[in-house]
Design an enzyme around this catalytic site. Structure first.
Site, PDB file in Angstrom:
ATOM      1  N   SER A   1      91.807  45.135 -30.464  1.00  0.00           N
ATOM      2  CA  SER A   1      91.831  43.753 -30.383  1.00  0.00           C
ATOM      3  C   SER A   1      91.075  43.779 -28.485  1.00  0.00           C
ATOM      4  O   SER A   1      90.961  44.706 -28.352  1.00  0.00           O
ATOM      5  CB  SER A   1      92.816  43.389 -29.909  1.00  0.00           C
ATOM      6  OG  SER A   1      93.026  42.006 -28.861  1.00  0.00           O
TER       7      SER A   1
ATOM      8  N   TYR B   1     102.118  43.431 -26.669  1.00  0.00           N
ATOM      9  CA  TYR B   1     100.617  43.704 -27.401  1.00  0.00           C
ATOM     10  C   TYR B   1      99.770  43.966 -26.913  1.00  0.00           C
ATOM     11  O   TYR B   1      98.724  45.221 -27.171  1.00  0.00           O
ATOM     12  CB  TYR B   1     100.141  42.165 -27.778  1.00  0.00           C
ATOM     13  CG  TYR B   1      99.507  42.038 -29.100  1.00  0.00           C
ATOM     14  CD1 TYR B   1      99.878  42.533 -30.262  1.00  0.00           C
ATOM     15  CD2 TYR B   1      97.953  41.405 -28.430  1.00  0.00           C
ATOM     16  CE1 TYR B   1      98.296  42.031 -31.779  1.00  0.00           C
ATOM     17  CE2 TYR B   1      97.047  41.578 -29.163  1.00  0.00           C
ATOM     18  CZ  TYR B   1      97.369  42.024 -30.949  1.00  0.00           C
ATOM     19  OH  TYR B   1      96.001  41.470 -31.624  1.00  0.00           O
TER      20      TYR B   1
HETATM   21  P1  NAI Z   1      97.909  38.417 -40.082  1.00  0.00           P
HETATM   22  O1  NAI Z   1      99.279  37.948 -39.161  1.00  0.00           O
HETATM   23  O2  NAI Z   1      97.287  37.739 -40.593  1.00  0.00           O
HETATM   24  O3  NAI Z   1      97.398  40.604 -40.284  1.00  0.00           O
HETATM   25  C1  NAI Z   1      99.040  41.006 -40.434  1.00  0.00           C
HETATM   26  C2  NAI Z   1      99.005  42.093 -41.312  1.00  0.00           C
HETATM   27  O4  NAI Z   1      99.510  42.680 -41.308  1.00  0.00           O
HETATM   28  C3  NAI Z   1     100.036  41.118 -42.642  1.00  0.00           C
HETATM   29  O5  NAI Z   1      99.068  41.030 -43.692  1.00  0.00           O
HETATM   30  C4  NAI Z   1     101.048  41.706 -42.342  1.00  0.00           C
HETATM   31  O6  NAI Z   1     102.228  41.418 -43.662  1.00  0.00           O
HETATM   32  C5  NAI Z   1     101.303  42.955 -41.916  1.00  0.00           C
HETATM   33  N1  NAI Z   1     102.184  43.642 -40.942  1.00  0.00           N
HETATM   34  C6  NAI Z   1     102.800  43.382 -40.223  1.00  0.00           C
HETATM   35  N2  NAI Z   1     103.911  44.121 -40.005  1.00  0.00           N
HETATM   36  C7  NAI Z   1     103.762  45.318 -40.553  1.00  0.00           C
HETATM   37  C8  NAI Z   1     104.187  46.568 -41.360  1.00  0.00           C
HETATM   38  N3  NAI Z   1     104.826  47.236 -40.250  1.00  0.00           N
HETATM   39  N4  NAI Z   1     103.555  47.193 -41.746  1.00  0.00           N
HETATM   40  C9  NAI Z   1     102.176  47.129 -42.329  1.00  0.00           C
HETATM   41  N5  NAI Z   1     102.028  45.619 -42.662  1.00  0.00           N
HETATM   42  C10 NAI Z   1     102.399  44.897 -41.557  1.00  0.00           C
HETATM   43  O7  NAI Z   1      97.164  38.404 -38.801  1.00  0.00           O
HETATM   44  P2  NAI Z   1      95.505  38.854 -38.980  1.00  0.00           P
HETATM   45  O8  NAI Z   1      94.856  38.535 -37.410  1.00  0.00           O
HETATM   46  O9  NAI Z   1      94.413  39.149 -39.947  1.00  0.00           O
HETATM   47  O10 NAI Z   1      95.890  40.423 -37.501  1.00  0.00           O
HETATM   48  C11 NAI Z   1      94.913  41.683 -38.634  1.00  0.00           C
HETATM   49  C12 NAI Z   1      94.667  43.083 -37.271  1.00  0.00           C
HETATM   50  O11 NAI Z   1      93.930  41.942 -36.794  1.00  0.00           O
HETATM   51  C13 NAI Z   1      95.871  42.902 -35.995  1.00  0.00           C
HETATM   52  O12 NAI Z   1      96.184  44.654 -35.975  1.00  0.00           O
HETATM   53  C14 NAI Z   1      95.573  41.952 -35.244  1.00  0.00           C
HETATM   54  O13 NAI Z   1      96.882  42.991 -33.983  1.00  0.00           O
HETATM   55  C15 NAI Z   1      94.144  42.198 -35.225  1.00  0.00           C
HETATM   56  N6  NAI Z   1      93.427  41.060 -34.612  1.00  0.00           N
HETATM   57  C16 NAI Z   1      93.830  40.011 -34.749  1.00  0.00           C
HETATM   58  C17 NAI Z   1      92.704  39.090 -34.066  1.00  0.00           C
HETATM   59  C18 NAI Z   1      92.952  37.480 -33.992  1.00  0.00           C
HETATM   60  O14 NAI Z   1      92.127  36.404 -33.278  1.00  0.00           O
HETATM   61  N7  NAI Z   1      93.282  37.552 -34.757  1.00  0.00           N
HETATM   62  C19 NAI Z   1      92.221  39.420 -32.682  1.00  0.00           C
HETATM   63  C20 NAI Z   1      92.148  40.640 -32.184  1.00  0.00           C
HETATM   64  C21 NAI Z   1      93.064  41.900 -32.809  1.00  0.00           C
HETATM   65  C1  BGC Z   2      95.351  38.133 -31.164  1.00  0.00           C
HETATM   66  C2  BGC Z   2      95.187  36.830 -31.273  1.00  0.00           C
HETATM   67  C3  BGC Z   2      94.219  36.128 -29.385  1.00  0.00           C
HETATM   68  C4  BGC Z   2      92.736  37.498 -29.575  1.00  0.00           C
HETATM   69  C5  BGC Z   2      92.362  36.721 -28.612  1.00  0.00           C
HETATM   70  C6  BGC Z   2      94.254  39.096 -31.127  1.00  0.00           C
HETATM   71  O1  BGC Z   2      94.213  40.468 -30.390  1.00  0.00           O
HETATM   72  O2  BGC Z   2      96.071  38.561 -32.460  1.00  0.00           O
HETATM   73  O3  BGC Z   2      96.680  35.622 -31.559  1.00  0.00           O
HETATM   74  O4  BGC Z   2      94.118  34.950 -30.646  1.00  0.00           O
HETATM   75  O5  BGC Z   2      93.718  38.534 -29.832  1.00  0.00           O
HETATM   76  O6  BGC Z   2      92.933  36.237 -27.476  1.00  0.00           O
END
Ligand code: NAI
Ligand code: BGC
Length: 270
Positions: free
Chosen positions: A156, A169
């Site tokens: 991230s 986080y």
């Molecule tokens: P999301 O909430 O859609 O995806 C997270 C996924 O991780 C979900 O599919 C969830 O079921 C899974 N998960 C949660 N706990 C788990 C566990 N214990 N075991 C297996 N799977 C598990 O959100 P997003 O945004 O797609 O997040 C994916 C990755 O991207 C995360 O690591 C998040 O930190 C990272 N990220 C997201 C950003 C954003 O703005 N959406 C920005 C920067 C990083």
């Molecule tokens: C976080 C989001 C956030 C983004 C930018 C990600 O790592 O999961 O919630 O919007 O960073 O700040």
């Protein structure tokens, strides 16, 4: 059955953790569209995993769905065992699963600290460790992949931007950066490439609560010089390139895909 598409990941197998929604789902579909067989790991959202499967099938890809908590050793082992059973050798791990449990530091509970570190950091360690062990035990076939294995951590912008109210986080992502770099250094002689993609604000369920009102969206956009929120597909395409032979000389790198969020936007006016 295996993916017969002749894309740049033809004959490769990838595990994508947390692939039932958001960025993980888009990565799984992008890798499948480029020819890889996919193990779609999901935690509790079986419908989400099935949606990932139908999107993969829509690009003529092939996948298995494997339920499991990435923060639990026995579940990680089962994920790797089932992938091997279905597809044989492993070529790619995308460590994507991640959660937020936000609260002011003065109110942060041990439980919320523990849950975030367990999923985001221990999960990244355990899956990367299992992937590395698989890669070194296999015979390199350069006709399939020049590298013996590829690991991508979905980190991230908060691996370098401190984030008040989300200390658990930001700590998990900051640590992921050093995990990535140290593992990349150690495994390069084994021809294993290890990199991070660090997204900025991407429209997914994880930040829905930061987009509840027009005012909140405005505040989010103020942090993004490029003037828009990112799409999960934009991360999926980048991962696909990073794990392909086109990026064979890339290891130990972090690619920030953030519309300029890491450019200190408040200094934009001098
Ligand atoms: P999301 O909430 O859609 O995806 C997270 C996924 O991780 C979900 O599919 C969830 O079921 C899974 N998960 C949660 N706990 C788990 C566990 N214990 N075991 C297996 N799977 C598990 O959100 P997003 O945004 O797609 O997040 C994916 C990755 O991207 C995360 O690591 C998040 O930190 C990272 N990220 C997201 C950003 C954003 O703005 N959406 C920005 C920067 C990083
Ligand atoms: C976080 C989001 C956030 C983004 C930018 C990600 O790592 O999961 O919630 O919007 O960073 O700040």
């Amino acid at each position: 059955m295996k993916n017969n598409k002749k894309g740049k990941l033809h004959r490769q197998t990838a595990i994508v953790t947390g692939a039932s929604s958001g960025i993980g789902q888009a990565i799984a579909v992008a890798l499948a569209a480029d020819g890889a067989n996919i193990a779609v790991n999901y935690y509790s959202d079986e419908n989400g995993a099935k949606e990932t499967q139908s999107q993969i099938e829509a690009v003529n890809g092939h996948c298995i769905l494997v339920n499991g908590d990435i923060g639990k050793q026995q579940d990680v082992k089962r994920l790797f065992d089932q992938t091997k059973e279905a597809f044989g050798d492993l070529h790619i791990l995308v460590s994507n699963a991640g959660i937020q449990k936000d609260s002011p530091f003065l109110e942060m509970s041990y439980e919320d600290w523990d849950a975030v570190i367990k999923t985001n950091l221990y999960g990244a360690f355990m899956s990367a460790n299992a992937a590395a062990k698989a890669f070194v035990s296999q015979k390199l076939d350069e006709a399939i992949s020049k590298a013996a294995g590829k690991i991508v951590f979905i980190s991230s912008v908060h691996d370098r931007i401190p984030w008040s109210g989300r200390v658990n986080y930001a700590t998990s992502k900051g640590a992921t950066k050093m995990l990535m770099q140290s593992v990349a250094q150690e495994l390069a002689p084994h021809k294993i490439r290890v990199n991070s993609i660090s997204p900025g604000a991407i429209k997914t369920p994880i930040n829905e609560d930061q987009r509840d009102s027009e005012e909140e969206v405005k505040q989010m956009l103020a942090k993004i010089p490029y003037g828009r929120i990112g799409k999960p597909e934009e991360i999926g395409k980048a991962v696909s390139w990073l794990v392909s032979d086109e990026a064979d000389y890339v290891t130990g790198a972090t690619l920030y895909i953030d519309g300029g969020m890491t450019l200190y936007p408040s200094f934009g006016e001098g």
